[in-house]
Write a protein that holds these residues in place. Structure first.
Motif, PDB file in Angstrom:
ATOM      1  N   ASP A  94       0.814  -1.215   0.000  1.00 54.96           N
ATOM      2  CA  ASP A  94       0.000   0.000   0.000  1.00 54.96           C
ATOM      3  C   ASP A  94       0.846   1.263   0.000  1.00 54.96           C
ATOM      4  N   ILE A  95       1.509   1.491  -1.115  1.00 52.88           N
ATOM      5  CA  ILE A  95       2.314   2.692  -1.301  1.00 52.88           C
ATOM      6  C   ILE A  95       1.418   3.744  -1.943  1.00 52.88           C
ATOM      7  N   TYR A  96       1.192   4.836  -1.232  1.00 58.50           N
ATOM      8  CA  TYR A  96       0.359   5.931  -1.719  1.00 58.50           C
ATOM      9  C   TYR A  96       1.233   7.142  -2.002  1.00 58.50           C
ATOM     10  N   PHE A  97       0.944   7.815  -3.108  1.00 58.31           N
ATOM     11  CA  PHE A  97       1.538   9.114  -3.395  1.00 58.31           C
ATOM     12  C   PHE A  97       0.367  10.042  -3.685  1.00 58.31           C
ATOM     13  N   ILE A  98       0.180  11.032  -2.840  1.00 55.65           N
ATOM     14  CA  ILE A  98      -0.930  11.966  -2.975  1.00 55.65           C
ATOM     15  C   ILE A  98      -0.361  13.280  -3.502  1.00 55.65           C
ATOM     16  N   ASP A  99      -0.754  13.667  -4.699  1.00 56.38           N
ATOM     17  CA  ASP A  99      -0.257  14.866  -5.356  1.00 56.38           C
ATOM     18  C   ASP A  99      -1.163  16.049  -5.022  1.00 56.38           C
ATOM     19  N   GLY A 100      -0.588  17.088  -4.426  1.00 56.72           N
ATOM     20  CA  GLY A 100      -1.332  18.306  -4.164  1.00 56.72           C
ATOM     21  C   GLY A 100      -1.903  18.430  -2.766  1.00 56.72           C
ATOM     22  N   SER A 101      -1.694  17.445  -1.908  1.00 56.63           N
ATOM     23  CA  SER A 101      -2.181  17.497  -0.522  1.00 56.63           C
ATOM     24  C   SER A 101      -1.111  16.958   0.418  1.00 56.63           C
ATOM     25  N   ALA A 102      -0.934  17.614   1.551  1.00 58.02           N
ATOM     26  CA  ALA A 102      -0.014  17.154   2.596  1.00 58.02           C
ATOM     27  C   ALA A 102      -0.874  16.618   3.738  1.00 58.02           C
ATOM     28  N   LEU A 103      -1.111  15.314   3.732  1.00 58.96           N
ATOM     29  CA  LEU A 103      -2.038  14.689   4.672  1.00 58.96           C
ATOM     30  C   LEU A 103      -1.317  14.150   5.900  1.00 58.96           C
TER      31      LEU A 103
END
Length: 179
Positions: free
Chosen positions: A121-130
């Motif tokens: 479960d490798i997630y890369f979220i572009d545009g948000s710092a969660l």
């Protein structure tokens, strides 16, 4: 005890590595978790990670536009924010540039610093710092439990290694097709 990469962005082969075109998150030989460029170490945990059989849930949130320098890089391990760093610097990062991105390797190491661990479960979220609560929660016993992310991924975001279909392990299940 080795230098083992988790997530890495690097320039095309033949290009010189600089802090502006190389970013890597990795466990170093001193058992600390580090975020570095080619020359500069931006974050280095004071905490060490010696239990190689332990589960680690890692969330790195980067917001280079934050007005507060201390809030530009946040690191969470098993749901808790890390606030004690041996090195604590800020920089613009190479992630999300038009460069090679690698999971489970470390360009800073010779030959490639592959991680000796299971990754999922490798997630890369572009545009948000969660923060970590976007990816898990503490159970009734105070133990961190990972959970599926249900938000948006942004243009270049992805979700890899969810093992929903074993024949396509490198398939991006975010809907962005960043396989």
């Amino acid at each position: 005890g080795g230098s083992e990469g988790i997530f890495d962005c690097r320039p095309a082969s033949g290009s010189g590595m600089t802090d502006s075109n190389l970013t890597v998150l990795y466990f170093d030989t001193d058992n600390e978790l580090k975020l570095s460029g080619a020359v500069t170490e931006w974050r280095s945990t004071s905490q060490v990670f010696r239990d190689i059989s332990s589960f680690y849930h890692i969330v790195l949130a980067v917001d280079t536009t934050s007005a507060t320098a201390a809030d530009r890089i946040k690191l969470y391990i098993n749901g808790s924010e890390v606030t004690d760093f041996g090195s604590n610097n800020n920089h613009e990062f190479a992630w999300n540039l038009a460069s090679k991105h690698a999971i489970g390797s470390n360009t800073l190491s010779t030959p490639t610093g592959h991680i000796n661990a299971y990754l999922a479960d490798i997630y890369f979220i572009d545009g948000s710092a969660l923060d970590a609560t976007s990816f898990g929660a503490f159970d009734d016993n105070g133990v961190w439990q990972a959970a599926a992310y249900t938000g948006t991924f942004g243009t270049n975001g992805f979700h890899l290694l969810d093992f929903a279909n074993e024949s396509t392990v490198g398939h991006d299940s975010s809907g962005n097709e960043n396989d």
